[in-house]
Design a protein around this motif. Sequence first.
Motif, PDB file in Angstrom:
ATOM      1  N   VAL A  31       0.814  -1.220   0.000  1.00 32.24           N
ATOM      2  CA  VAL A  31       0.000   0.000   0.000  1.00 32.24           C
ATOM      3  C   VAL A  31       0.851   1.277   0.000  1.00 32.24           C
ATOM      4  O   VAL A  31       0.348   2.359  -0.308  1.00 32.24           O
ATOM      5  N   ALA A  32       2.146   1.124   0.352  1.00 37.71           N
ATOM      6  CA  ALA A  32       3.034   2.294   0.263  1.00 37.71           C
ATOM      7  C   ALA A  32       3.389   2.511  -1.202  1.00 37.71           C
ATOM      8  O   ALA A  32       3.444   3.642  -1.692  1.00 37.71           O
ATOM      9  N   ILE A  33       3.609   1.403  -1.921  1.00 40.11           N
ATOM     10  CA  ILE A  33       3.976   1.488  -3.335  1.00 40.11           C
ATOM     11  C   ILE A  33       2.816   2.060  -4.158  1.00 40.11           C
ATOM     12  O   ILE A  33       3.025   2.840  -5.088  1.00 40.11           O
ATOM     13  N   MET A  92      -3.726   1.610   7.932  1.00 37.40           N
ATOM     14  CA  MET A  92      -3.741   2.012   6.522  1.00 37.40           C
ATOM     15  C   MET A  92      -3.222   0.882   5.639  1.00 37.40           C
ATOM     16  O   MET A  92      -2.898   1.084   4.468  1.00 37.40           O
ATOM     17  N   ALA A  93      -3.141  -0.324   6.216  1.00 43.42           N
ATOM     18  CA  ALA A  93      -2.697  -1.486   5.435  1.00 43.42           C
ATOM     19  C   ALA A  93      -3.865  -2.031   4.628  1.00 43.42           C
ATOM     20  O   ALA A  93      -4.977  -1.515   4.702  1.00 43.42           O
ATOM     21  N   CYS A  94      -3.600  -3.105   3.885  1.00 38.66           N
ATOM     22  CA  CYS A  94      -4.684  -3.793   3.178  1.00 38.66           C
ATOM     23  C   CYS A  94      -5.521  -4.535   4.214  1.00 38.66           C
ATOM     24  O   CYS A  94      -5.219  -4.510   5.409  1.00 38.66           O
ATOM     25  N   GLY A  95      -6.546  -5.221   3.775  1.00 39.61           N
ATOM     26  CA  GLY A  95      -7.421  -5.944   4.694  1.00 39.61           C
ATOM     27  C   GLY A  95      -6.678  -6.975   5.539  1.00 39.61           C
ATOM     28  O   GLY A  95      -7.085  -7.290   6.657  1.00 39.61           O
ATOM     29  N   ILE A  96      -5.571  -7.473   5.008  1.00 35.48           N
ATOM     30  CA  ILE A  96      -4.779  -8.459   5.745  1.00 35.48           C
ATOM     31  C   ILE A  96      -4.133  -7.784   6.954  1.00 35.48           C
ATOM     32  O   ILE A  96      -4.221  -8.272   8.081  1.00 35.48           O
ATOM     33  N   VAL A 111      -9.548  -0.086  12.959  1.00 37.79           N
ATOM     34  CA  VAL A 111     -10.449   0.231  11.844  1.00 37.79           C
ATOM     35  C   VAL A 111      -9.626   0.473  10.574  1.00 37.79           C
ATOM     36  O   VAL A 111      -8.480   0.906  10.654  1.00 37.79           O
ATOM     37  N   PRO A 112     -10.203   0.179   9.410  1.00 36.86           N
ATOM     38  CA  PRO A 112      -9.443   0.356   8.163  1.00 36.86           C
ATOM     39  C   PRO A 112      -9.545   1.782   7.605  1.00 36.86           C
ATOM     40  O   PRO A 112     -10.570   2.441   7.785  1.00 36.86           O
ATOM     41  N   ALA A 113      -8.501   2.202   6.918  1.00 39.49           N
ATOM     42  CA  ALA A 113      -8.545   3.494   6.236  1.00 39.49           C
ATOM     43  C   ALA A 113      -8.373   3.315   4.736  1.00 39.49           C
ATOM     44  O   ALA A 113      -8.360   4.280   3.980  1.00 39.49           O
ATOM     45  N   VAL A 114      -8.218   2.052   4.327  1.00 45.00           N
ATOM     46  CA  VAL A 114      -7.951   1.770   2.912  1.00 45.00           C
ATOM     47  C   VAL A 114      -8.926   0.689   2.431  1.00 45.00           C
ATOM     48  O   VAL A 114      -9.240  -0.239   3.173  1.00 45.00           O
ATOM     49  N   ASN A 115      -9.422   0.839   1.227  1.00 46.49           N
ATOM     50  CA  ASN A 115     -10.188  -0.236   0.597  1.00 46.49           C
ATOM     51  C   ASN A 115      -9.218  -1.072  -0.227  1.00 46.49           C
ATOM     52  O   ASN A 115      -8.501  -0.529  -1.074  1.00 46.49           O
ATOM     53  N   THR A 116      -9.161  -2.366   0.050  1.00 46.11           N
ATOM     54  CA  THR A 116      -8.259  -3.243  -0.689  1.00 46.11           C
ATOM     55  C   THR A 116      -8.944  -3.629  -2.001  1.00 46.11           C
ATOM     56  O   THR A 116     -10.037  -4.181  -1.988  1.00 46.11           O
ATOM     57  N   ASP A 117      -8.324  -3.298  -3.118  1.00 44.16           N
ATOM     58  CA  ASP A 117      -8.998  -3.473  -4.405  1.00 44.16           C
ATOM     59  C   ASP A 117      -8.677  -4.779  -5.118  1.00 44.16           C
ATOM     60  O   ASP A 117      -9.560  -5.553  -5.439  1.00 44.16           O
ATOM     61  N   PHE A 118      -7.403  -4.994  -5.393  1.00 49.96           N
ATOM     62  CA  PHE A 118      -7.047  -6.205  -6.154  1.00 49.96           C
ATOM     63  C   PHE A 118      -5.552  -6.454  -6.126  1.00 49.96           C
ATOM     64  O   PHE A 118      -4.789  -5.653  -5.578  1.00 49.96           O
ATOM     65  N   LEU A 119      -5.156  -7.592  -6.767  1.00 50.34           N
ATOM     66  CA  LEU A 119      -3.732  -7.890  -6.944  1.00 50.34           C
ATOM     67  C   LEU A 119      -3.380  -7.402  -8.336  1.00 50.34           C
ATOM     68  O   LEU A 119      -3.935  -7.899  -9.322  1.00 50.34           O
ATOM     69  N   GLY A 120      -2.516  -6.424  -8.413  1.00 49.22           N
ATOM     70  CA  GLY A 120      -2.302  -5.855  -9.742  1.00 49.22           C
ATOM     71  C   GLY A 120      -0.887  -5.394 -10.011  1.00 49.22           C
ATOM     72  O   GLY A 120       0.003  -5.475  -9.172  1.00 49.22           O
TER      73      GLY A 120
END
Lengths: 222, 167
Positions: A31-33, A92-96, A111-120
């Motif tokens: 998520v930093a990248i 602010m990490a992915c769901g993992i 609590v999450p601050a990021v929506n994890t979208d996909f592997l891309g």
Amino acid sequence: MIVGERKPLEEIIESLEGAEKVLVAGCGTCVAICMAGGEKEVGMLASELKMAAKLRDMKIEVSEATAQRQCDKEYLDTLKDDVKGKDVVISMACGIGVQYMALNYEPMRVVPAVNTDFLGANLDVGEWAEYCQSCGDCVLADTGGVCPIARCSKSLLNGPCGGSADGKCEIDPETECAWQLIYDRMKALGRLEKLTEIRPPRSWKTSRDGGPRRLVREDQKA
Amino acid sequence: MNDVKKGDFEPKIVAFACEYCSYTAADLAGSMRLQYPASVRIILIPCTGRMDAIMLLKALDEGADAVFVSGCQPGDCHFLRGNYRAKAMVPGVKKMLEEIGLDPDRVEFFHVAASEAQRWVEVVEEMTARARRLGPNPLRTGGGPEYGPLAEKKGGKEDGPRRQASA
């Protein structure tokens, strides 16, 4: 890598209900990248929260910390002192990372601050596309290095379907037809004949159909 | 609370100016004895490509009434694409301000070349007029949100949501 995007500020603020001491915890890997939850984004969210709180008369104290990875216990442990005494950790990490943070710092509210979208893959600056669906049974050797599971809208194993026109998919004129890409690549590789082979229905139990997955490497467990 | 009225205060404006163009234009404006509002505090940066959203947010958080980035004319960046990068960043910051509850007009990007001293004066005048129209930064004066759904509840905005001004 795992691609994610920041949630709207309002949603994050709502999830903080009742909290006074808050830690914004970043993750220094995927998520930093993709510029969604690294150290820089932690600074930005913390700054946004402080400003919004000032305007809304909310009494919250915001601090910041970033671990190299939130999906590894060793790295999560480095946040021990930062997490201590907080009411809520905004991961602010992915769901993992969010889940692993919650597990390792039980009973901390995370609590999450990021929506994890996909592997891309990172196609261009600020642009990502889904390339893998982690189906657990890779077919890339036979498809010219283009994944029909992730990149074909129907995940067809024997494509293309009738919705392919001018190299595009019928779902959206911007979406490339994965089977057109596969055909072009196999042609370039001189392996078109391979595509005449019919792939029988596959078992999806290695994918999500088999329920939550787990990998145990006995050779690594000492 | 907010005891300073809109329009009758001397705004504090932070300008991030590129060394190769706008900073030189500001210098030239001085040499030419051009008069412009003393509201602006200029910060020299090696290239607007060095700018980051956090720098604009921090300026506002610390009380600036408006903040702008001024870079080279399109195609003139000494480092090729710095001005494009900075210009692309500003709409994102405007969106963040809307979410926070600040008026997005408090942030802007301009192109001012080294020879354009008069243009520099106009830019500072425009941002000063804009800051006066918006009133003091509520983060400094202790006011509530001035933008978004919460602004109405607090009676913040008088003239409704504003459009995004073009640079």
